[in-house]
Write an enzyme that holds these catalytic residues in place. Structure first.
Site, PDB file in Angstrom:
ATOM      1  CB  ILE A  97     -83.084  38.041 -77.391  1.00 42.60           C
ATOM      2  CG1 ILE A  97     -82.328  37.406 -76.773  1.00 42.60           C
ATOM      3  CG2 ILE A  97     -82.598  38.028 -78.748  1.00 42.60           C
ATOM      4  CD1 ILE A  97     -82.244  35.639 -76.808  1.00 42.60           C
ATOM      5  N   GLY A 153     -88.441  39.276 -78.859  1.00 36.71           N
ATOM      6  CA  GLY A 153     -89.219  38.809 -77.567  1.00 36.71           C
ATOM      7  C   GLY A 153     -90.364  39.906 -77.232  1.00 36.71           C
ATOM      8  CG  ASP A 156     -91.863  35.802 -78.229  1.00 36.87           C
ATOM      9  OD1 ASP A 156     -92.234  34.829 -78.695  1.00 36.87           O
ATOM     10  OD2 ASP A 156     -90.787  36.247 -78.523  1.00 36.87           O
ATOM     11  CD  GLU A 176     -88.376  36.150 -82.364  1.00 37.43           C
ATOM     12  OE1 GLU A 176     -88.464  36.419 -81.206  1.00 37.43           O
ATOM     13  OE2 GLU A 176     -88.938  36.823 -83.332  1.00 37.43           O
ATOM     14  CG  ASP A 184     -87.320  30.084 -79.212  1.00 37.83           C
ATOM     15  OD1 ASP A 184     -87.466  30.982 -78.650  1.00 37.83           O
ATOM     16  OD2 ASP A 184     -86.245  29.144 -79.041  1.00 37.83           O
TER      17      ASP A 184
END
Length: 307
Positions: A97, A153, A156, A176, A184
């Site tokens: 991110i 991310g 993810d 994170e 999340d």
């Protein structure tokens, strides 16, 4: 849909060697209208999506999250495309991110009171979740090619993909907890099902330690490790060509049913499969594939209609 920067390339017949096709896959800049993604066609049925913010280590800014949804929704509808290869430009796959760019959304959501702030923040989180869920929802198989760092991310993103390849210098980090939040947008939900080792997932998520390529291969996060990025991209392109040569009815049906079976019981999945194939078995592709097998022909020589 028509993507720009298309090049032509034939598998096995090789009008252009695979490595030459690989060298032409990176445009070095985003493809309009996108500002973070470069889209190319290394082969008629293969779409290459490249995360293209190398000067920012491919950090995920606001534009990236919405462009991923637009891009993969277009790919899902693109009848020419049968397989997707996703990679990152520059020195690493992604730094995760972009905190500087995203801070406003995360740290200062709109709202007059706790309920309204929470409501708006939830909508933001759900929107970001869709940026990677759209990879999973896309019926075309997605091969992700990871080099260097894959942080936050990035994990993810890759866990929403179908096939994961990496270079020997790749490393992975569920980052994170180091920035004060629980992941999340998919890692905590998908990673346990990808590697099947709850203890290892808990360790990675709670300590934010780095996992290197050999461990990623041994635990099942990736299926192949390559010595360098160029070799990996050639391997990804070759694999994509193998998949693209099969019936798109069979390939896309296989992806959809694999994902369904991951989230449902065996009996539920068998019932879904029976309903799926009661229509899909009526495809002409079945006869074409069977005839090719009997005649010992390569499926690369068989023409399947677009889906």
């Amino acid at each position: 849909m028509t993507f720009l920067f298309r090049t032509s390339f034939r598998k096995q017949g090789l009008l252009i060697p695979v490595l030459n096709a690989v060298r032409g896959m990176s445009t070095g800049s985003p493809t309009p209208p996108f500002t973070t993604l470069s889209i190319s066609r290394p082969a008629d049925t293969i779409t290459h999506v490249e995360f293209c913010r190398p000067e920012k280590r491919n950090a995920m800014n606001k534009a990236f999250w919405s462009e991923m949804v637009d891009c993969f929704n277009q790919i899902a509808e693109d009848k020419e495309c049968r397989v997707v290869v996703f990679s990152g430009a520059g020195k690493i796959f992604t730094a995760g991110i972009d905190l500087m760019d995203m801070a406003g959304d995360i740290m200062q959501p709109e709202g007059d009171d706790t309920a309204r702030i929470s409501w708006n923040l939830r909508q933001i989180i759900v929107k970001y979740q869709e940026s990677f869920s759209v990879i999973e929802k896309c019926p075309k198989p997605v091969i992700v090619a990871i080099h260097g760092a894959c942080i936050g991310g990035g994990v993810d993103l890759i866990t929403a993909s179908d096939i994961r390849l990496c270079t020997q210098d790749a490393w992975f980090q569920v980052k994170e907890v180091d920035i004060g939040l629980a992941a999340d947008v998919g890692t905590l939900q998908r990673l346990p099902k990808v590697i099947g080792n709850r203890s290892l997932v808990n360790e990675l998520a709670l300590t934010a330690r780095k996992m290197y390529a050999d461990e990623a291969k041994s635990c099942g996060l990736v299926s192949r490790v390559f010595p360098d990025k160029e070799t990996m991209m050639a391997g990804a392109l070759e694999m994509a060509g193998e998949i693209a040569s099969r019936s798109p009815v069979a390939v896309q049906g296989t992806k959809i049913n694999l994902i369904f079976s991951r989230d449902h019981s065996v009996q539920e999945s068998l019932n879904y499969m029976a309903t799926w194939n009661m229509s899909m078995l009526q495809t002409h592709d079945l006869m074409k594939s069977a005839q090719a097998a009997m005649e010992k022909k390569s499926l690369k020589d068989i023409i399947f209609s677009k889906l």
